[in-house]
Write a protein that holds these residues in place. Structure first.
Motif, mmCIF file in Angstrom:
data_model
loop_
_atom_site.group_PDB
_atom_site.id
_atom_site.type_symbol
_atom_site.label_atom_id
_atom_site.label_comp_id
_atom_site.label_asym_id
_atom_site.label_seq_id
_atom_site.Cartn_x
_atom_site.Cartn_y
_atom_site.Cartn_z
ATOM 1 N N GLY A 59 0.792 -1.231 0.000
ATOM 2 C CA GLY A 59 0.000 0.000 0.000
ATOM 3 C C GLY A 59 0.817 1.269 0.000
ATOM 4 O O GLY A 59 0.368 2.306 0.498
ATOM 5 N N ALA A 60 2.021 1.231 -0.569
ATOM 6 C CA ALA A 60 2.900 2.399 -0.547
ATOM 7 C C ALA A 60 2.486 3.416 -1.599
ATOM 8 O O ALA A 60 1.768 3.108 -2.565
ATOM 9 N N THR A 61 2.943 4.654 -1.412
ATOM 10 C CA THR A 61 2.699 5.710 -2.394
ATOM 11 C C THR A 61 3.178 5.270 -3.771
ATOM 12 O O THR A 61 2.518 5.500 -4.785
ATOM 13 N N ASN A 62 4.334 4.628 -3.793
ATOM 14 C CA ASN A 62 4.915 4.103 -5.025
ATOM 15 C C ASN A 62 5.118 2.612 -4.826
ATOM 16 O O ASN A 62 5.725 2.178 -3.835
ATOM 17 N N SER A 63 4.627 1.806 -5.754
ATOM 18 C CA SER A 63 4.717 0.354 -5.584
ATOM 19 C C SER A 63 6.160 -0.126 -5.517
ATOM 20 O O SER A 63 6.429 -1.229 -5.024
ATOM 21 N N ASN A 64 7.109 0.687 -5.981
ATOM 22 C CA ASN A 64 8.520 0.293 -5.889
ATOM 23 C C ASN A 64 8.987 0.192 -4.439
ATOM 24 O O ASN A 64 9.993 -0.453 -4.150
ATOM 25 N N TYR A 65 8.263 0.861 -3.532
ATOM 26 C CA TYR A 65 8.648 0.826 -2.123
ATOM 27 C C TYR A 65 8.147 -0.434 -1.416
ATOM 28 O O TYR A 65 8.489 -0.662 -0.252
ATOM 29 N N GLU A 66 7.350 -1.230 -2.078
ATOM 30 C CA GLU A 66 6.787 -2.431 -1.460
ATOM 31 C C GLU A 66 7.777 -3.593 -1.589
ATOM 32 O O GLU A 66 8.495 -3.717 -2.578
ATOM 33 N N TYR A 67 7.785 -4.457 -0.596
ATOM 34 C CA TYR A 67 8.779 -5.537 -0.565
ATOM 35 C C TYR A 67 8.328 -6.638 0.399
ATOM 36 O O TYR A 67 7.365 -6.489 1.149
ATOM 37 N N ASP A 68 9.081 -7.742 0.362
ATOM 38 C CA ASP A 68 8.948 -8.824 1.345
ATOM 39 C C ASP A 68 10.311 -9.024 1.990
ATOM 40 O O ASP A 68 11.353 -8.877 1.328
ATOM 41 N N PHE A 69 10.264 -9.376 3.249
ATOM 42 C CA PHE A 69 11.527 -9.527 3.987
ATOM 43 C C PHE A 69 11.394 -10.673 4.987
ATOM 44 O O PHE A 69 10.407 -10.753 5.739
ATOM 45 N N ILE A 70 12.352 -11.575 4.985
ATOM 46 C CA ILE A 70 12.405 -12.650 5.975
ATOM 47 C C ILE A 70 13.718 -12.536 6.733
ATOM 48 O O ILE A 70 14.742 -12.112 6.169
ATOM 49 N N ALA A 71 13.689 -12.890 8.014
ATOM 50 C CA ALA A 71 14.895 -12.784 8.845
ATOM 51 C C ALA A 71 14.897 -13.896 9.877
ATOM 52 O O ALA A 71 13.841 -14.393 10.301
#
Length: 822
Positions: free
Chosen positions: A658-670
């Motif tokens: 749901g970011a302003t720009n879809s480029n800011y969206e991501y998945d992260f595992i740790a």
């Protein structure tokens, strides 16, 4: 006054009425003998005398009874009693032991004490294998005294500690006892049910006294007192101790007992000193009387501790078994002095060949229903060691004070005095308490200088706010509602945040929090540089390392332990982010250097920004797994006990959407692995592995990168050495790809330094560590450190110094780090 006198008289009468076999034990000069071992011959029915020589043995069988009185340094006595009625009074006078020691004869050139110790060490397995599984009754009592306590400490009002302190600022501040049924299997399997629990001045009365951590077993190589002390019967004991055969004597069964003096070879080692009593032929322990020094335990507040153990012999099974143990201590700091004693009595042993498979589990201590509601009759029939006059008085005083101080009338009167409002409180802050309903409301004032700090975005900034707290100890509930008003003078901006937190219980620690508002945040959410350190480095050196951005946010979080050892946490967050710029170049010590910009990616460009304004949503789910975790089940909560045989694993997954720009969206595992282990007397080993991977994150905001806890200040006041780097620039290795972070440290806890003449007088601990980051497209960043902690003088030893060398694409630099570690 009359009521207290009546209660005191009633308690004394009840003591007299319910004791079965009782009396007083003195020496030939009439001096009372404390902690004498008293037991029925060839049984495990026994007790101990108190500090004034008084004893009570709960025994109800009439007729002929053989009673044994055993005390280290005195002749063991056997008395055959003809009991016709109870209570039965029997006083005893013990005579000094006729110690004998002929001229020491060296056997093949060896000290006879060494021969005895070698045989005791060789027979450790034989002397423990038949007693390594048992059921028993267990009684414990602890008393803690304080003296010369100031009315205030560092500006905080201490008060009278719930009526514990008298006009001289001294008194008994803790008194408690328990009666338990225990099952034990060597080395550390325990199952304990607390049948009765009593705490002076607390009608809930759930004591923290348990059999856990009372197994001070000298047959093992190490005896755990927070630090592993070398047993005088350890396999390598001759590396640490010298032994002297001081005398011998015969007990009532004509066993020859060897009294051996134990002396440390090196004073600063983690060792005991005192006496071991070893039985000839069986080479079993007859008794232990040793002293522990605080500096040897690396507990400088502790001055001395004395441990005494008494063992009894049963002719039926030919076993020597510990049945009485006492622990006295003396401590002090800042002019305050503390003394205390813990007494443990083991009785009614039932030795087992084996236990059923599911006898021992993760739950190691439980409380029986109504264990805290036992009446005076119960305690007089089951208390293994009679109360002293001091303890009787303390129970009556504390219970009477609690009755008064828990009443609404008293609490309201105290609150009325403390809740008075003065206009000065508008500046300094104000708290309104409702002690009876257990809630408070606080206003933090306009001049909360403890929050004063400086950064180049806000300049000087100050906090104020409000806090509401409500607690319910019985149900483990806790609620907090708070707000923070932060004003930056150079920026001329007010930011307001609010937070709600509620804990539902103290068993699975279920909790929910909701927060939101407008706030400053570091790019690294772990906040590697504190406000205090950043203020100092900025104002004095123009090193403004803290990099900040503005966020308007809302966040909700829920977490709880879903099963024993597995904690689950989930959160949902919205952030509206905006870059910030420096608004001041103020400095206390002027120099020609300029401040860095607030852009961690371009520190020399005041007009550039590390990201563009945007908003984003993030959902996170995380879990922590503690393998082998054991726990104590208390009526007021669950106390977890970590098992250091296994690592702690943590995993997390974050979805940004749901970011302003879809480029800011991501998945992260740790994932993360934490492992801490004490390696005998060789020190403490710590390991941290952290790894993670981003997906679809090529153009994400720099805020969401993985940042590492760097340090460019040459000081460490956070105290967290195993999760941070010493020379790493704060954002030099940040990544939006994959990473592996490694931290390894070993604190030798004096193992090496204690053996070096002269240097051992410093009592410093040698520490070595290694830190590394692996990220794509960079050579590994590495740090090698060697240093010392426990630096200081007297009782104040909290300083640490490290020498650090850093490498990445070759040698980067070195530095001496100064820090604090408690």
């Amino acid at each position: 006054m009359f009521k207290n006198l009546f209660s005191f008289t009633l308690l004394l009468l009840s003591i007299s009425s319910f004791a079965q076999i009782k009396g007083k034990i003195t020496d030939t000069d009439g001096n009372p003998l404390p902690y004498v071992n008293i037991f029925i011959e060839n049984t495990y029915i026994g007790t101990s005398s108190n500090e004034y020589g008084n004893y009570e043995l709960n025994y109800t069988v009439k007729g002929k009874t053989s009673l044994i009185f055993q005390y280290l340094g005195y002749k063991t006595q056997k008395h055959v009693l003809e009991i016709t009625s109870f209570p039965y009074q029997f006083d005893v006078t013990l005579e000094d032991e006729n110690f004998q020691l002929n001229e020491v004869v060296l056997t093949e050139g060896e000290n006879p004490a060494n021969i005895i110790i070698r045989k005791a060490i060789a027979n450790k397995t034989k002397n423990t294998e038949r007693t390594d599984k048992f059921e028993a009754d267990f009684y414990s009592r602890g008393i803690f005294r304080a003296k010369d306590i100031p009315e205030k400490f560092m500006g905080v009002d201490i008060g009278d500690l719930e009526g514990s302190l008298d006009s001289t600022r001294s008194g008994v501040i803790y008194l408690s006892e328990t009666v338990s049924k225990i099952k034990f299997e060597r080395p550390n399997n325990l199952k304990e049910e607390i049948i009765a629990s009593k705490v002076a001045g607390d009608d809930n009365g759930f004591s923290f006294n348990t059999a856990l951590n009372t197994d001070y077993d000298f047959y093992r190589n190490y005896v755990d007192f927070g630090i592993n002390l070398i047993s005088p019967l350890a396999d390598n004991a001759f590396n640490y101790y010298k032994y002297t055969l001081e005398s011998t004597f015969y007990d009532d069964k004509q066993h020859l007992i060897n009294k051996i003096k134990v002396t440390p070879k090196r004073d600063k080692e983690p060792v005991f000193e005192g006496y071991l009593y070893i039985v000839e032929d069986s080479w079993a322990i007859y008794g232990v009387d040793v002293d522990l020094k605080g500096y040897r335990m690396q507990q400088p507040i502790l001055e001395t501790m004395k441990l005494i153990q008494n063992y009894s012999y049963n002719e039926n099974n030919q076993l020597w078994v510990k049945n009485v143990q006492s622990l006295d201590f003396i401590a002090g700091i800042f002019g305050m002095n503390f003394t205390g004693k813990f007494t443990y009595v083991f009785s009614n042993y039932d030795f087992k060949d084996s236990f059923e498979k599911k006898t021992f589990g993760k739950e190691i201590v439980t409380f029986a229903e109504n264990s805290n509601k036992k009446d005076t009759n119960y305690w007089q029939n089951n208390r293994q060691v009679p109360l002293t006059d001091e303890e009787v008085t303390s129970y009556i005083k504390k219970d009477s004070i609690q009755t008064v101080r828990k009443s609404q009338t008293y609490l309201d009167s105290v609150d009325a005095k403390k809740n008075k409002f003065h206009f000065l409180y508008i500046l300094t802050g104000y708290t309104y308490n409702n002690s009876f309903k257990k809630w408070s409301f606080s206003y933090h004032g306009l001049t909360d200088f403890s929050s004063l700090s400086y950064n180049t975005v806000q300049g000087w900034n100050l906090d104020s706010g409000f806090t509401f707290r409500k607690r319910n100890e019985e149900k483990g509930k806790y609620t907090s509602i708070s707000s923070i008003f932060n004003y930056g003078f150079a920026e001329d901006r007010l930011r307001v945040t609010g937070n709600f937190y509620h804990r539902f219980n103290n068993i699975n620690k279920a909790n929910i929090s909701v927060s939101g508002g407008s706030a400053l945040s570091q790019f690294n959410q772990s906040e590697p540089i504190t406000e205090f350190i950043n203020s100092i480095s900025s104002l004095f050196f123009k090193d403004n390392y803290m990099k900040l951005y503005n966020k308007e946010f809302a966040r909700i979080n829920y977490g709880q332990e879903i099963v024993n050892g597995i904690y689950l946490n989930g959160s949902l967050e919205y952030e509206n982010r905006r870059p910030l710029f420096n608004n001041t170049d103020y400095v206390l010590i002027k120099n020609k250097d300029d401040y860095f910009s607030n852009n961690p990616l371009d520190p020399f460009n005041e007009t550039s920004v590390p990201f563009v304004k945007h908003h984003i949503y993030k959902g996170t789910i995380a879990t922590r797994i503690r393998f082998g975790q054991k726990y104590i089940s208390r009526p007021d909560g669950k106390l977890n006990i970590q098992n250091d045989d296994y690592p702690v694993l943590s995993f997390g997954y974050t979805k940004a959407f749901g970011a302003t720009n879809s480029n800011y969206e991501y998945d992260f595992i740790a994932g993360r692995l934490d492992y801490d282990k004490t390696l005998g007397n060789k020190g403490d080993f710590a390991l941290r592995f952290k790894a993670g991977k981003f997906f679809n994150a090529y153009n994400i905001s720099f805020i969401d990168y993985k940042h590492f806890n760097g340090n460019q200040t040459h000081v460490n006041f956070r105290g967290d050495y195993i999760n941070a780097f010493n020379l790493l620039p704060y954002y030099s290795n940040s990544t939006n790809d994959s990473y592996l972070e490694t931290h390894i440290e070993h604190n030798f806890k004096g193992y090496i330094m204690n053996k070096i003449p002269l240097l051992n007088k410093l009592q410093w601990n040698l520490i070595g560590s290694f830190h590394q980051i692996n990220v794509p497209h960079f050579k590994p960043y590495q740090e090698f450190t060697v240093g010392f902690d426990n630096i200081g003088f007297g009782k104040f030893r909290f300083l640490r110094i490290d020498y650090v060398r850093a490498y990445q694409n070759g040698y980067l630099g070195d530095v001496v780090m100064f820090g604090i570690q408690f």
